[in-house]
Design a protein around this motif. Structure first.
Motif, PDB file in Angstrom:
ATOM      1  N   ALA A  37       0.823  -1.211   0.000  1.00 44.20           N
ATOM      2  CA  ALA A  37       0.000   0.000   0.000  1.00 44.20           C
ATOM      3  C   ALA A  37       0.852   1.255   0.000  1.00 44.20           C
ATOM      4  N   VAL A  38       2.041   1.180   0.638  1.00 41.18           N
ATOM      5  CA  VAL A  38       2.885   2.364   0.795  1.00 41.18           C
ATOM      6  C   VAL A  38       4.351   1.985   0.633  1.00 41.18           C
ATOM      7  N   GLU A  39       5.166   3.002   0.321  1.00 38.65           N
ATOM      8  CA  GLU A  39       6.616   2.898   0.403  1.00 38.65           C
ATOM      9  C   GLU A  39       7.072   3.762   1.567  1.00 38.65           C
ATOM     10  N   VAL A  40       7.992   3.219   2.362  1.00 42.70           N
ATOM     11  CA  VAL A  40       8.497   3.896   3.555  1.00 42.70           C
ATOM     12  C   VAL A  40      10.016   3.982   3.467  1.00 42.70           C
ATOM     13  N   ARG A  41      10.568   5.116   3.906  1.00 38.29           N
ATOM     14  CA  ARG A  41      12.019   5.238   4.068  1.00 38.29           C
ATOM     15  C   ARG A  41      12.298   5.865   5.420  1.00 38.29           C
ATOM     16  N   ALA A  42      13.428   5.479   6.029  1.00 38.41           N
ATOM     17  CA  ALA A  42      13.778   5.936   7.375  1.00 38.41           C
ATOM     18  C   ALA A  42      15.201   6.473   7.370  1.00 38.41           C
ATOM     19  N   PHE A  43      15.363   7.739   7.744  1.00 35.89           N
ATOM     20  CA  PHE A  43      16.667   8.389   7.768  1.00 35.89           C
ATOM     21  C   PHE A  43      17.025   8.761   9.211  1.00 35.89           C
ATOM     22  N   CYS A  44      18.143   8.213   9.696  1.00 33.63           N
ATOM     23  CA  CYS A  44      18.541   8.460  11.080  1.00 33.63           C
ATOM     24  C   CYS A  44      20.062   8.513  11.191  1.00 33.63           C
ATOM     25  N   PRO A  45      20.709   9.438  10.457  1.00 30.63           N
ATOM     26  CA  PRO A  45      22.179   9.487  10.482  1.00 30.63           C
ATOM     27  C   PRO A  45      22.753   9.767  11.860  1.00 30.63           C
ATOM     28  N   GLY A  46      21.973  10.419  12.742  1.00 31.74           N
ATOM     29  CA  GLY A  46      22.457  10.691  14.088  1.00 31.74           C
ATOM     30  C   GLY A  46      22.661   9.444  14.920  1.00 31.74           C
ATOM     31  N   LEU A  47      22.036   8.331  14.526  1.00 34.38           N
ATOM     32  CA  LEU A  47      22.205   7.054  15.212  1.00 34.38           C
ATOM     33  C   LEU A  47      23.305   6.217  14.578  1.00 34.38           C
ATOM     34  N   GLY A  48      23.994   6.783  13.595  1.00 30.09           N
ATOM     35  CA  GLY A  48      25.017   6.025  12.895  1.00 30.09           C
ATOM     36  C   GLY A  48      24.450   5.169  11.781  1.00 30.09           C
ATOM     37  N   VAL A  49      23.183   5.418  11.398  1.00 26.48           N
ATOM     38  CA  VAL A  49      22.506   4.627  10.361  1.00 26.48           C
ATOM     39  C   VAL A  49      21.933   5.604   9.333  1.00 26.48           C
ATOM     40  N   PRO A  50      22.618   5.866   8.236  1.00 23.50           N
ATOM     41  CA  PRO A  50      22.118   6.862   7.279  1.00 23.50           C
ATOM     42  C   PRO A  50      20.702   6.575   6.793  1.00 23.50           C
ATOM     43  N   GLU A  51      20.459   5.347   6.316  1.00 20.32           N
ATOM     44  CA  GLU A  51      19.102   4.937   5.948  1.00 20.32           C
ATOM     45  C   GLU A  51      18.876   3.533   6.454  1.00 20.32           C
ATOM     46  N   ASP A  52      17.890   3.386   7.334  1.00 20.58           N
ATOM     47  CA  ASP A  52      17.601   2.067   7.899  1.00 20.58           C
ATOM     48  C   ASP A  52      16.864   1.239   6.853  1.00 20.58           C
ATOM     49  N   PRO A  53      17.259  -0.017   6.636  1.00 27.79           N
ATOM     50  CA  PRO A  53      16.631  -0.804   5.570  1.00 27.79           C
ATOM     51  C   PRO A  53      15.135  -1.037   5.762  1.00 27.79           C
ATOM     52  N   VAL A  54      14.739  -1.524   6.944  1.00 30.78           N
ATOM     53  CA  VAL A  54      13.317  -1.785   7.221  1.00 30.78           C
ATOM     54  C   VAL A  54      13.096  -1.546   8.710  1.00 30.78           C
ATOM     55  N   THR A  55      12.062  -0.778   9.068  1.00 29.40           N
ATOM     56  CA  THR A  55      11.996  -0.197  10.406  1.00 29.40           C
ATOM     57  C   THR A  55      10.652  -0.463  11.067  1.00 29.40           C
ATOM     58  N   GLY A  56      10.618  -1.377  12.041  1.00 25.45           N
ATOM     59  CA  GLY A  56       9.364  -1.705  12.702  1.00 25.45           C
ATOM     60  C   GLY A  56       8.809  -0.587  13.544  1.00 25.45           C
ATOM     61  N   SER A  57       9.655   0.074  14.335  1.00 28.32           N
ATOM     62  CA  SER A  57       9.154   1.142  15.210  1.00 28.32           C
ATOM     63  C   SER A  57       8.558   2.277  14.402  1.00 28.32           C
ATOM     64  N   LEU A  58       9.208   2.668  13.309  1.00 28.23           N
ATOM     65  CA  LEU A  58       8.672   3.737  12.467  1.00 28.23           C
ATOM     66  C   LEU A  58       7.333   3.331  11.873  1.00 28.23           C
ATOM     67  N   ASN A  59       7.249   2.110  11.353  1.00 25.85           N
ATOM     68  CA  ASN A  59       5.982   1.678  10.761  1.00 25.85           C
ATOM     69  C   ASN A  59       4.861   1.624  11.797  1.00 25.85           C
ATOM     70  N   ALA A  60       5.197   1.287  13.043  1.00 26.27           N
ATOM     71  CA  ALA A  60       4.179   1.319  14.104  1.00 26.27           C
ATOM     72  C   ALA A  60       3.705   2.745  14.329  1.00 26.27           C
ATOM     73  N   GLY A  61       4.640   3.699  14.424  1.00 27.06           N
ATOM     74  CA  GLY A  61       4.263   5.095  14.634  1.00 27.06           C
ATOM     75  C   GLY A  61       3.470   5.664  13.479  1.00 27.06           C
ATOM     76  N   LEU A  62       3.877   5.340  12.242  1.00 26.21           N
ATOM     77  CA  LEU A  62       3.129   5.818  11.083  1.00 26.21           C
ATOM     78  C   LEU A  62       1.703   5.275  11.088  1.00 26.21           C
ATOM     79  N   ALA A  63       1.537   4.012  11.469  1.00 25.49           N
ATOM     80  CA  ALA A  63       0.186   3.436  11.529  1.00 25.49           C
ATOM     81  C   ALA A  63      -0.657   4.106  12.602  1.00 25.49           C
ATOM     82  N   GLN A  64      -0.053   4.411  13.750  1.00 26.67           N
ATOM     83  CA  GLN A  64      -0.797   5.100  14.801  1.00 26.67           C
ATOM     84  C   GLN A  64      -1.255   6.475  14.341  1.00 26.67           C
ATOM     85  N   TRP A  65      -0.517   7.071  13.449  1.00 23.23           N
ATOM     86  CA  TRP A  65      -0.850   8.386  12.907  1.00 23.23           C
ATOM     87  C   TRP A  65      -1.859   8.311  11.754  1.00 23.23           C
ATOM     88  N   LEU A  66      -1.654   7.367  10.816  1.00 19.28           N
ATOM     89  CA  LEU A  66      -2.356   7.423   9.535  1.00 19.28           C
ATOM     90  C   LEU A  66      -3.391   6.330   9.304  1.00 19.28           C
TER      91      LEU A  66
END
Length: 274
Positions: free
Chosen positions: A197-226
């Protein structure tokens, strides 16, 4: 020597999800040892399975990025539950594993695939003009291209950004030096009728991870929002496409709870000297 597994999460196909390094029987390791090993693995997260302190939990989990410890993260939760079960862990309930972590107790449901219940947001609501401007500059998009934005932080610090569609998400060429500590998740819809249904990208260079490949916590937060407004209450999110992965995150909302599930595969098993 301690047991060790590396688990690929959010893909039914080996080497196309997001790997997590899992150290078994980690009681006795101190913070410095955990941080050093997490830097050495250089994965987005490395976890350590410990004896629980809460009698309601089956195990306790500590989660580290190469830069710091997190109170909660999604793909490490699923991968660590998989590793714990595969190593002979016996949950109190046949259908649910209960994980203790910095965010509290997180139930992980067993079924066709493991799924965790998204923890409550610790920060939600609108994004102020200053932060929105920083996000637009970091993503290298015009502010007018941002359809909506909100804080969707369930521990790691996520700020969610909705773009016009999945093509706009995949077209992002961010300035990784401009995030200034922000952890930004970007989402856009695919046309109806496709696998995702959607494409998701996660950018968190401050954690030492420029782009996280697949992110459960982000997808949970996005679902709670949308979910239930701009997204269905049950859908599949694609993530990792832009960096050569094929993550699939299965999201459902039931009785006010957001469940985030994904396939899990052990790719490496052995021992580690720490």
């Amino acid at each position: 020597m301690r047991g060790f597994r590396q688990v690929d999460v959010f893909s039914a196909e080996p080497l196309l999800g997001n790997p997590v390094a899992v150290v078994h029987d980690a009681d006795g390791l101190d913070d410095a040892q955990m941080a050093r090993f997490a830097r050495w693995t250089n994965l987005s997260e490395t976890t350590f399975l410990l004896t629980p302190t809460d009698p309601a939990a089956d195990y306790r989990l500590r989660i580290w990025t190469p830069g710091r410890e997190l109170p909660f993260a999604g793909h490490p939760t699923l991968g660590s539950a998989h590793a714990w079960l595969e190593a002979g862990g016996a949950p109190r309930s046949a259908d649910v594993v209960v994980q203790e972590c910095g965010a509290g107790l997180v139930p992980v449901r067993r079924g066709e695939r493991l799924a965790f219940a998204g923890p409550p947001l610790v920060r939600s609501g609108p994004v102020d003009a200053g932060d929105l401007g920083r996000v637009a500059r970091a993503l290298r998009v015009d502010e007018q291209a941002i359809v909506d934005a909100a804080w969707v932080d369930n521990g790691p610090g996520w700020l969610g950004v909705l773009l016009a569609d999945a093509a706009a998400v995949l077209a992002c060429r961010p300035d990784l030096g401009a995030f200034d500590g922000l952890k930004v998740g970007v989402v856009g819809r695919y046309p109806d009728g496709g696998e995702a249904a959607v494409e998701v990208r996660a950018f968190c260079p401050g954690l030492g991870v420029p782009e996280d490949p697949v992110t459960g916590s982000l997808n949970a937060g996005l679902a709670q929002w949308l979910a239930g407004s701009r997204l269905p209450t049950s859908y599949v999110a694609s993530q990792g496409t832009a960096i050569g992965r094929r993550g699939r995150v299965h999201v459902s909302v039931a009785d006010g709870a957001v469940w985030v599930g994904g396939d899990t595969l052990t790719t490496i098993a052995g021992t580690v000297a720490l």
